[in-house]
Design a protein around this motif. Structure first.
Motif: not given
Length: 450
Positions: A1-27
């Motif tokens: 109700m307070d938006g926490s579930r949606e915020s967590w969902r957005q993070l999980c989507e980022f981790l699934a589709f974008e995070a690896d590329a950004e980590i590889d770029a940083f390293l």
């Protein structure tokens, strides 16, 4: 109700589709020594983010909620396991509580935080939100902890609406340094920043309120954009005084991610991207090699330290004390708003095309006539002058107009400064304004330079 579930969902989507590329770029090993590689990350979900931001009405200097804590811990585990944290040479954190808590939970013992007493809470959050927690945040693998500097340049905007939506009203260095859970952070830059920005110039009771970013109680949209340019220059200049190649973790905010780094429409809570930043502030996203455009990166021709309205009228007129700097010389210029309008604003506006005026971002900054609404136009006068100082460094800016501004506002100091610096062609017009940028940034204390 307070938006926490949606915020967590957005993070999980980022981790699934974008995070690896950004980590590889940083390293990646493609890291020129003269640039700083920065992993910019948004803080975890705060109390002020709840209920579509409505909680910000009652959440001054908002703390993380339970979801935000879990997000920080989840992403911290990911970055540690990937080897990101092991390569960090510096951590830079916004002074807002939610960013400090994010850095603490994300980095743990690597920055000196004692999380051992919170192990049970950490495991409970992991079970609730669905990931396997690591204990490496409690016991650091590093021989020495990473330095964690707290700097207001990377704080979220403090626009006019922040007087109502209180999440972006902060806590002073004195208040923050007294908190045992934040004792390992370096807060020294906050006091230096307040002095440099003349935070207490208008009201001494505001002297420690770094989130004002100047003598007034709020920022403008234009001053926030200029602060983002300063942030990138400051980050890029860290390579000049620290061991290289330097890798930095920047814990900041959604507005900072948007304006400084072009992350649009908005980064999820604890979403991140990797950037290379050179000493001039020029910024390139590592993953796709795209440059982040920012016209405010030009070094201003002069510096506006403060504009403050005098307390009493003189001959019926309001006067403004304008503290300026050319080179290393500070001085005060006193003028009426109507005089500044006629001899500066109107002169500049009439001397260039509407398209040029828009391109230089000068339109709409100078205040309307004070009797028609704004009781203290000083913040808008300062806003205009700061943008004008940047506009004057544009190669297309009319040099004759520069000389007129120099003569009226700066008392000829700009020309004198260039002559003293062996640039006689300033007077003759032989060099472009980019070639004779009129103020080098002193490197005396690069850690806190703004």
């Amino acid at each position: 109700m307070d938006g926490s579930r949606e915020s967590w969902r957005q993070l999980c989507e980022f981790l699934a589709f974008e995070a690896d590329a950004e980590i590889d770029a940083f390293l990646s090993t493609d890291h020129p020594e003269n640039v700083v590689r920065v992993l910019a990350i948004r803080h975890g979900m705060g109390d002020h983010n709840a209920f579509h931001g409505m909680n910000s009405l009652v959440s001054e200097d908002a703390a993380l909620n339970e979801c935000g804590m879990a997000q920080a811990e989840r992403v911290g585990d990911l970055l540690r396991d990937a080897g990101v944290i092991a390569q960090l040479g510096l951590v830079v954190v916004s002074p807002f509580t939610r960013a400090l808590q994010t850095a603490r939970l994300m980095l743990g013992a690597d920055i000196g935080a004692d999380l051992s007493v919170e192990r049970g809470f950490r495991e409970a959050r992991a079970e609730k939100w669905g990931w396997q927690p690591s204990l490496r945040a409690i016991l650091s693998d590093r021989a020495e902890r990473v330095e964690a500097i707290v700097h207001p340049l990377c704080a979220e905007d403090t626009l006019a609406h922040s007087h109502v939506w209180r999440g972006n009203r902060g806590s002073t260095a004195h208040e923050l340094s007294r908190r045992p859970d934040l004792a390992f952070f370096d807060f020294r830059c906050l006091g230096i920043y307040c002095d440099e920005q003349r935070v207490g110039k208008k009201n001494q009771q505001w002297a420690e309120k770094w989130w004002h970013h100047g003598p007034h109680s709020q920022e403008t949209e234009a001053s926030f954009r200029r602060r983002m340019a300063k942030l990138k220059r400051w980050l890029g200049q860290q390579a000049l005084t620290r061991p290289r190649p330097l890798k930095v973790l920047l814990v900041c905010h959604g507005g900072v991610m948007q304006e400084a780094f072009g992350y649009r429409p908005n980064a999820p809570n604890c979403g991140f991207r990797a950037f290379d930043i050179d000493p001039n502030g020029r910024t390139r996203r590592v993953a796709d090699s795209e440059w982040v455009e920012d016209p405010n990166l030009r070094e201003p021709m002069f510096h506006v330290l403060s504009v403050v309205q005098q307390s009493s009228r003189v001959d019926g007129h309001l006067l403004y004390d304008i503290e300026l700097s050319v080179g290393y010389e500070n001085f005060v210029f006193v003028a009426r708003e109507s005089e500044l309008r006629e001899r500066l604003h109107d002169l500049v506006a009439s001397s260039m095309s509407a398209e040029a005026y828009e391109r230089l971002r000068l339109r709409g900054l100078f205040p309307r006539y004070a009797p028609l609404g704004r009781s203290d136009p000083a913040i808008y006068i300062q806003d205009y002058l700061e943008q004008l100082a940047i506009a004057m460094s544009d190669p297309a800016f009319d040099r004759r107009l520069v000389r007129q501004i120099d003569k009226y506002l700066l008392g000829g100091r700009l020309a004198s400064h260039m002559v003293r610096d062996s640039h006689p062609s300033f007077v003759e017009g032989g060099l472009s304004w980019d070639e004779v940028a009129c103020r080098d940034i002193p490197l005396a204390d690069m850690r806190c330079l703004s």
